[in-house]
Design an enzyme around this catalytic site. Structure first.
Site, PDB file in Angstrom:
ATOM      1  N   ASP A 146      46.235  39.522  48.777  1.00 58.89           N
ATOM      2  CA  ASP A 146      45.858  39.734  47.339  1.00 58.89           C
ATOM      3  C   ASP A 146      46.025  40.244  46.477  1.00 58.89           C
ATOM      4  O   ASP A 146      45.515  41.866  46.997  1.00 58.89           O
ATOM      5  CB  ASP A 146      44.787  38.532  47.264  1.00 58.89           C
ATOM      6  CG  ASP A 146      44.315  37.472  46.514  1.00 58.89           C
ATOM      7  OD1 ASP A 146      45.015  38.000  45.160  1.00 58.89           O
ATOM      8  OD2 ASP A 146      43.904  36.372  46.363  1.00 58.89           O
ATOM      9  N   GLU A 179      50.409  39.689  43.658  1.00 55.41           N
ATOM     10  CA  GLU A 179      49.273  40.536  42.811  1.00 55.41           C
ATOM     11  C   GLU A 179      49.942  39.484  40.964  1.00 55.41           C
ATOM     12  O   GLU A 179      49.629  40.204  40.162  1.00 55.41           O
ATOM     13  CB  GLU A 179      49.926  41.862  42.769  1.00 55.41           C
ATOM     14  CG  GLU A 179      51.451  42.047  42.941  1.00 55.41           C
ATOM     15  CD  GLU A 179      51.938  42.142  41.461  1.00 55.41           C
ATOM     16  OE1 GLU A 179      52.257  41.566  41.203  1.00 55.41           O
ATOM     17  OE2 GLU A 179      50.980  42.349  40.513  1.00 55.41           O
ATOM     18  N   TRP A 180      49.921  38.202  40.937  1.00 56.29           N
ATOM     19  CA  TRP A 180      50.162  37.629  40.097  1.00 56.29           C
ATOM     20  C   TRP A 180      50.882  37.657  39.197  1.00 56.29           C
ATOM     21  O   TRP A 180      51.123  36.991  37.721  1.00 56.29           O
ATOM     22  CB  TRP A 180      48.651  37.450  39.926  1.00 56.29           C
ATOM     23  CG  TRP A 180      47.494  37.599  40.885  1.00 56.29           C
ATOM     24  CD1 TRP A 180      47.534  36.600  41.220  1.00 56.29           C
ATOM     25  CD2 TRP A 180      46.373  38.242  40.307  1.00 56.29           C
ATOM     26  NE1 TRP A 180      46.350  36.780  42.478  1.00 56.29           N
ATOM     27  CE2 TRP A 180      45.578  37.907  41.656  1.00 56.29           C
ATOM     28  CE3 TRP A 180      46.410  39.312  39.636  1.00 56.29           C
ATOM     29  CZ2 TRP A 180      44.654  37.949  42.072  1.00 56.29           C
ATOM     30  CZ3 TRP A 180      44.857  39.763  40.132  1.00 56.29           C
ATOM     31  CH2 TRP A 180      43.579  39.175  41.322  1.00 56.29           C
ATOM     32  N   GLY A 181      51.785  38.482  39.376  1.00 59.49           N
ATOM     33  CA  GLY A 181      52.999  39.213  38.798  1.00 59.49           C
ATOM     34  C   GLY A 181      52.432  40.426  37.527  1.00 59.49           C
ATOM     35  O   GLY A 181      53.283  40.772  36.850  1.00 59.49           O
ATOM     36  N   ASN A 183      52.439  43.301  37.695  1.00 56.24           N
ATOM     37  CA  ASN A 183      53.613  44.219  37.927  1.00 56.24           C
ATOM     38  C   ASN A 183      54.997  44.517  38.529  1.00 56.24           C
ATOM     39  O   ASN A 183      55.593  45.203  38.233  1.00 56.24           O
ATOM     40  CB  ASN A 183      52.775  45.530  38.707  1.00 56.24           C
ATOM     41  CG  ASN A 183      51.537  45.963  38.809  1.00 56.24           C
ATOM     42  OD1 ASN A 183      51.561  46.894  37.520  1.00 56.24           O
ATOM     43  ND2 ASN A 183      50.956  45.356  39.450  1.00 56.24           N
ATOM     44  N   ASP A 201      46.874  32.238  38.816  1.00 54.51           N
ATOM     45  CA  ASP A 201      46.944  31.234  39.900  1.00 54.51           C
ATOM     46  C   ASP A 201      46.621  29.480  39.282  1.00 54.51           C
ATOM     47  O   ASP A 201      46.783  29.241  37.972  1.00 54.51           O
ATOM     48  CB  ASP A 201      44.810  30.696  40.571  1.00 54.51           C
ATOM     49  CG  ASP A 201      44.593  32.084  41.026  1.00 54.51           C
ATOM     50  OD1 ASP A 201      45.459  32.841  41.748  1.00 54.51           O
ATOM     51  OD2 ASP A 201      43.829  31.332  41.992  1.00 54.51           O
TER      52      ASP A 201
HETATM   53  C1  GLA Z   1      43.306  34.365  44.203  1.00 58.87           C
HETATM   54  C2  GLA Z   1      44.969  34.125  44.571  1.00 58.87           C
HETATM   55  C3  GLA Z   1      44.913  32.714  45.150  1.00 58.87           C
HETATM   56  C4  GLA Z   1      43.287  32.768  46.414  1.00 58.87           C
HETATM   57  C5  GLA Z   1      42.160  33.433  45.341  1.00 58.87           C
HETATM   58  C6  GLA Z   1      41.580  33.250  46.928  1.00 58.87           C
HETATM   59  O1  GLA Z   1      42.858  34.163  43.746  1.00 58.87           O
HETATM   60  O2  GLA Z   1      45.689  33.934  43.623  1.00 58.87           O
HETATM   61  O3  GLA Z   1      45.616  32.179  45.284  1.00 58.87           O
HETATM   62  O4  GLA Z   1      44.052  33.621  47.168  1.00 58.87           O
HETATM   63  O5  GLA Z   1      42.625  34.673  45.110  1.00 58.87           O
HETATM   64  O6  GLA Z   1      40.277  34.495  46.863  1.00 58.87           O
END
Ligand code: GLA
Length: 386
Positions: A146, A179-181, A183, A201
């Site tokens: 994460d 890293e949620w995209g 970068n 998320d």
């Molecule tokens: C981030 C991630 C999620 C999950 C949570 C856990 O938000 O994107 O998928 O792993 O952390 O805290």
């Protein structure tokens, strides 16, 4: 000197790599986060594994069981080792890994590239090589990593450090970047990990918007155009499944699952698989839909047509076949009429199989009409007429 430099170069390039070939098709499994958040323990995980054997998920291809955030003790031990919470995992994670392996599963774990995880447990920053050795010694097969609390760290460098740590520890581990995209990992992560999150998320709704999470329809919209970056061993990850979770109707769960398969997305179930309805089980274990996700050609589908109430997604499959998904994104039922010759990616005539209805529907020389309920899909598989 010359030979020394050549040897150094060879040893460095042997060092800096990911484990190749671990994810020829998108990984499938279950992850604790979407339903259980921080409320996890070893009995839950074992119960999930047992249920996935009994309900047919394992046979359908769900292999990785991943414990997400909050498995850790709040502090590292006196030597700086990361350790599991002794109350949640009293038998330790080696024992849990052994249990999962004995049942035919692979063992996945979550941690974070920052100083703390998002739920405020110890993160990996500065401990990468030490942690990778712990994970290898516990028999971990999959690491989701994460991006909370990363401070000023550079994403590429940070994830490369963990990749190198895993490689040095020596146990083949699928590396899932989370890293949620932020970068644009699709531009650089092919050599770092096996999959990377493309967005923030997911939430268990169709198109709601939370502070940190959004419904699957919005996540779907953000995948458009990323198809060229995915392929065997390097997948875009539009986040875990919400199929069967309370904020989705059955149609919305079916459409979510279908579109994730069209995207060649990793299929990580995120519901309580110990207690699910027959409808949810039938969605998650539909072999013909899963086969589209897992097609060995490894091509991510793309949006061929976008309209507020009608989308068409197309995915090229092996042997000249295609999957086509008609998605009613609107709030009213849709009268779908398809003139096959308008689907310009097709060449020649095809036999049509309605995948969810499990019916052959003739050939593409005849036009096709169907009613699609709101937020539902029709999925067809087309095979060239030889
Ligand atoms: C981030 C991630 C999620 C999950 C949570 C856990 O938000 O994107 O998928 O792993 O952390 O805290």
């Amino acid at each position: 000197m010359k030979y020394f430099l050549i040897a150094l170069f060879i040893s460095m390039s042997a060092f800096a790599q990911k484990f190749d070939g671990l994810a020829p098709t998108p990984p499938m499994g279950w992850n604790s986060w979407n339903t259980f958040a921080v409320n996890i323990d070893e009995n839950l995980v074992k119960g999930v594994a047992d249920a996935m054997i009994a309900n047919g998920m394992q046979k359908a291809g769900y292999t990785y069981i991943v414990i997400d955030d909050a498995w850790e003790a709040k502090e590292r031990d006196s030597l700086g080792n990361i350790i599991p919470d002794p109350l949640k995992f009293p038998s330790g994670l080696k024992a849990l890994g052994d249990y999962l392996h004995a049942k035919g599963f692979k063992f996945g774990i979550h941690n974070c590239a920052g100083t703390k995880t998002c739920a405020d447990y110890p993160g990996g920053r500065g401990h990468e090589f030490q942690d990778a050795r712990s994970y290898a010694s516990w028999g971990v097969d999959y690491l989701k990593y994460d991006w909370c609390n990363h401070g000023t760290a550079n994403a590429q460098e940070t994830y490369k450090t963990m990749r190198d740590a895993l490689h040095t520890a020596g146990r083949p581990i699928v590396f899932s970047l989370c890293e949620w995209g932020n970068n644009q990992p699709w531009l650089w992560a092919e050599k770092v990990g096996h999959l990377w999150r493309t967005t923030g998320d997911i939430r268990d709704c169709y198109d709601c918007q939370g502070v940190y999470d959004i419904g699957w329809k919005f996540i779907l919209d953000k995948q458009d155009g990323l198809e060229k970056y995915a392929g065997p061993d390097h997948w875009n990850d539009p986040d875990m499944l919400e199929v069967g979770n309370k904020g989705l109707s059955v149609a919305e769960s079916r459409a979510h699952f279908t579109l994730w398969c069209m995207l060649a997305a990793p299929l990580m179930a995120g519901n309580d698989v110990r207690h699910m309805t027959d409808e949810t089980r039938e969605i998650l274990t539909n072999r013909d839909v899963i086969a589209i996700d897992q097609d060995p050609l490894g091509k991510q589908g793309y949006r061929f047509m976008d309209h507020p109430s009608k989308q068409i997604w197309a995915k090229e499959l092996s042997n000249g076949e295609w999957a086509v998904c008609f998605f009613n994104a609107g709030s009213e039922p849709l009268d779908l009429r398809v003139t096959w010759s308008n689907l310009s990616f097709l060449q020649g005539a095809y036999r049509i199989r309605d995948v969810w209805a499990k019916k052959d529907l003739g050939k593409t020389d005849e036009n096709f009409a169907r009613k699609i309920p709101s937020h539902d899909v029709v999925l067809v598989r087309l095979a060239p007429v030889k």
